[in-house]
Design an enzyme around this catalytic site. Structure first.
Site, short mmCIF file in Angstrom:
data_model
loop_
_atom_site.label_atom_id
_atom_site.label_comp_id
_atom_site.label_asym_id
_atom_site.label_seq_id
_atom_site.Cartn_x
_atom_site.Cartn_y
_atom_site.Cartn_z
N GLY A 65 127.13 34.92 35.38
CA GLY A 65 127.47 33.64 35.18
C GLY A 65 126.38 33.82 33.87
N CYS A 92 125.49 40.21 39.46
CA CYS A 92 124.84 39.86 38.81
C CYS A 92 124.11 38.41 38.96
CB CYS A 92 125.94 39.92 37.32
SG CYS A 92 124.36 40.35 35.65
N TYR A 93 124.42 37.67 37.73
CA TYR A 93 123.65 36.33 38.62
C TYR A 93 124.25 36.00 40.15
CZ TYR A 93 123.41 31.46 38.37
OH TYR A 93 122.48 30.06 38.27
N HIS A 184 128.86 45.27 36.43
CA HIS A 184 129.54 44.64 36.79
C HIS A 184 131.17 45.62 37.25
CE1 HIS A 184 128.68 40.52 35.57
NE2 HIS A 184 127.46 41.75 34.51
N GLU A 186 134.06 44.88 38.34
CA GLU A 186 135.27 44.39 37.68
C GLU A 186 135.87 44.70 36.60
OE1 GLU A 186 132.03 42.26 38.21
OE2 GLU A 186 132.15 41.16 36.85
N ASP A 243 159.65 31.90 33.69
CA ASP A 243 158.33 31.32 35.25
C ASP A 243 159.66 30.52 35.19
OD1 ASP A 243 156.41 32.67 33.96
OD2 ASP A 243 155.30 30.98 32.88
N LYS A 399 151.26 36.17 35.51
CA LYS A 399 152.46 36.06 35.05
C LYS A 399 153.21 37.72 35.27
CE LYS A 399 155.02 34.94 31.98
NZ LYS A 399 155.43 34.12 31.40
N1 GLN Z 1 122.20 35.31 33.11
C1 GLN Z 1 121.67 36.43 33.48
C2 GLN Z 1 120.96 37.15 33.05
O1 GLN Z 1 120.51 37.62 31.66
C3 GLN Z 1 122.72 36.56 34.19
C4 GLN Z 1 123.41 37.77 33.44
C5 GLN Z 1 125.27 37.89 34.08
O2 GLN Z 1 126.15 37.53 35.30
N2 GLN Z 1 125.92 38.72 33.62
O3 GLN Z 1 120.18 38.47 34.03
#
Ligand code: GLN
Length: 543
Positions: A65, A92-93, A184, A186, A243, A399
């Site tokens: 986030g 991450c966040y 990340h 993902e 759809d 989709k």
């Molecule tokens: N804001 C947080 C940071 O800068 C998390 C960033 C993120 O989740 N990509 O570390």
């Protein structure tokens, strides 16, 4: 109740990984990757109260986030997340949030922001590889995007992997299945990212990999029967698009002719489209279909309107009026038919998961979270005016999953792979006022363009293609005579998300062949152009 059917269905029948969204642009990719592993996953906003969940997830992922956990007003997960006793993975966040929850001093602003690739080194403590990294090489490239970092290891955790700039690139709890990743997994830039998510979902959370469209189909049919009962009837508008066709066939499989599909011919459909829908839905798929020819009412009403917004509004509004008239007729017919007997209680809509995600994703502390409803107007009118309940059997699907479901239902490949087509039809592909003459021209030119694309084997490489009419007249010479004719604009784009798009790179001789056929076969046209604008700054449709 909006969406109840779709939601209940997936939760009750499949092991679910719950992804809590803290507003990262990548959150939906976590859900995607898990689905690609045949593990069902669903996203909810980070503000979700866990006691209000209608299901027990097998594991929870906290997404990235844009905020900093230590800042005032930043979003925080319900502390009950630790009481559910299911594995947790913070990304991450999400990892910073886990650490912050345990002790606010655990997270600080880093001195080095880190955006881009980093080399990750897994720590195998005493030769013991952490379950999260099982079967994954010790050293790999990962994608970082952060400014904050962990100041220290939260109590009870150990380091699972490091990178040059991140001492705590991956952490794990000593005794509980709780993990954090600074990078990340993902995004495709992270090597073995999917393998990591698989280790979490399958290895650690013990999710079954049974999210397949064949299994979904069986569950969906059972669930629809349960919801609708053995007398209830369902009404829907269909368009001939992927759809609504897939949703209609699903309803037909579940409740047969107690499902009523209505196609409103609005006069701005493609060449021979009504006949085609009749063949596909009614003849090939056995769906109970009513076609209402309202083309004259639409074309009359479109006279003199050249503002695009007004055109869209008029078509949308008229469509609802006509659909309602038809609903009343069907209701009356059904009431007198002893084989159908039950009341029409439901209105079906082919809402897909990206619309649901869009309305659920966490947009920040101040942004209001939109309601889940598709704001098309029709569901609201059917619900309020006619007292119908909304059924959305595709609302858990992406989709490509809808396409796979279509195949599982035996819908022909050409239809399953059909490009999207706008609700207001070719009215938004005629710049300015819509007249029957221009509709005819747009239809014929479009038909030639699309047939040539199919013949050249390019259809599936293109996301959306069409021919539009520019009503300004260009001069031309035809049969030695000076003529004024309309300009045809060809548009073909490739895109994965329809948010950004690029013009398709056609071979030159292909464009010449299409131009040649259009000027020769479509009366009233003497010039053809190919629109190479990308989106942004352009849009996919012209109006
Ligand atoms: N804001 C947080 C940071 O800068 C998390 C960033 C993120 O989740 N990509 O570390």
């Amino acid at each position: 109740m909006a969406g109840e059917l779709g939601e209940a269905m997936a939760h009750s029948a499949f092991d679910t990984i719950l992804v809590l969204d803290f507003g990262s642009q990548y959150t939906h990719l976590i859900t995607r990757r898990l689905r690609e592993l045949n593990v069902f996953s669903e996203m909810l906003p980070c503000t979700q109260k866990l006691s209000e969940l209608k299901f027990v997830p097998k594991g929870i992922i906290l997404s990235g986030g844009p905020y900093s956990v230590y800042e005032e007003g930043s979003p925080h997960v319900d502390p009950a997340v630790f009481d559910l006793n299911v594995p947790i993975l913070g990304i991450c966040y999400g990892m910073q949030e886990l650490a912050y929850r345990l002790n606010p001093d655990n997270v600080v602003a880093g001195t080095h922001r880190e955006y881009g690739h980093a080399m990750l080194k897994a720590q195998s403590a005493g030769g013991h590889v952490d379950r999260l990294f099982e079967g994954i090489e010790d050293s790999m490239r990962v994608w970082m995007s952060h400014g904050d970092k962990l100041a220290k290891l939260p109590d009870g955790f150990h380091t699972v992997a490091t990178s040059d700039n991140s001492e705590y690139a991956a952490i794990g709890h000593e005794s509980k299945p709780i993990y954090g990743l600074q990078f990340h997994p993902e995004v495709t830039h992270t090597q073995n990212g999917t393998a990591l998510l698989k280790n979490f979902a399958v290895g650690i959370c013990a999710c079954k990999q049974d999210w397949t469209m064949q299994k979904f189909l069986e569950e969906a049919i059972a669930q629809i029967r349960h919801t609708v009962g053995d007398k209830g009837q369902v009404l829907a508008a269909v368009s001939g698009g992927v759809d609504s066709t897939v949703a209609a066939k699903l309803m037909k499989e579940a409740i047969g002719s107690r499902f009523w599909a209505v196609l409103v011919n609005n006069g701005v459909m493609r060449l021979n489209e009504c006949e085609q829908v009749q063949r596909d839905l009614s003849e090939a798929l056995g769906i109970n279909l009513t076609i209402v020819d309202a083309s004259q009412r639409f074309l009359d009403g479109l006279k003199g309107i050249d503002d695009p917004e007004k055109k869209r509004k008029f078509i949308g509004g008229k469509f609802i009026d006509i659909f309602e008239e038809e609903a009343i007729k069907i209701e009356e017919a059904a009431a007198h038919d002893p084989t159908k007997a039950g009341k029409i209680e439901f209105f079906m809509q082919g809402t897909l998961y990206p619309d649901v995600i869009e309305s659920l994703s966490f947009k920040g502390p101040s942004a209001t979270i939109k309601t889940h409803h598709n704001v098309g107007g029709l569901p609201a009118r059917m619900a309020n005016g006619q007292g119908l309940k909304l059924i959305e059997p595709l609302r858990s699907l992406y989709k490509d999953e809808v396409r796979a479901l279509g195949r599982a239902l035996g819908i022909r490949e050409e239809l399953v792979m059909r490009h999207p087509f706008p609700g207001p039809g070719i009215a938004v592909r005629i710049l300015g006022e819509v007249t029957p003459e221009k509709v005819e021209i747009a239809r014929k030119a479009d038909h030639i363009f699309i047939s040539e694309i199919r013949k050249a084997g390019l259809y599936d490489q293109i996301s959306q293609a069409y021919a539009a009419v520019d009503p300004s007249r260009a001069v031309g010479v035809m049969g030695d005579k000076r003529v004024y004719g309309y300009i045809i604009v060809l548009r073909a784009v490739t895109t994965t998300d329809y948010m950004t798009a690029e013009a398709f790179n056609f071979p030159w001789d292909f464009l010449q062949r299409v131009m040649n056929r259009i000027v020769n076969e479509v009366h009233g046209v003497c010039r053809v152009v190919y629109d190479v604008t990308s989106k942004p700054p352009g849009t996919i449709e012209l109006e």
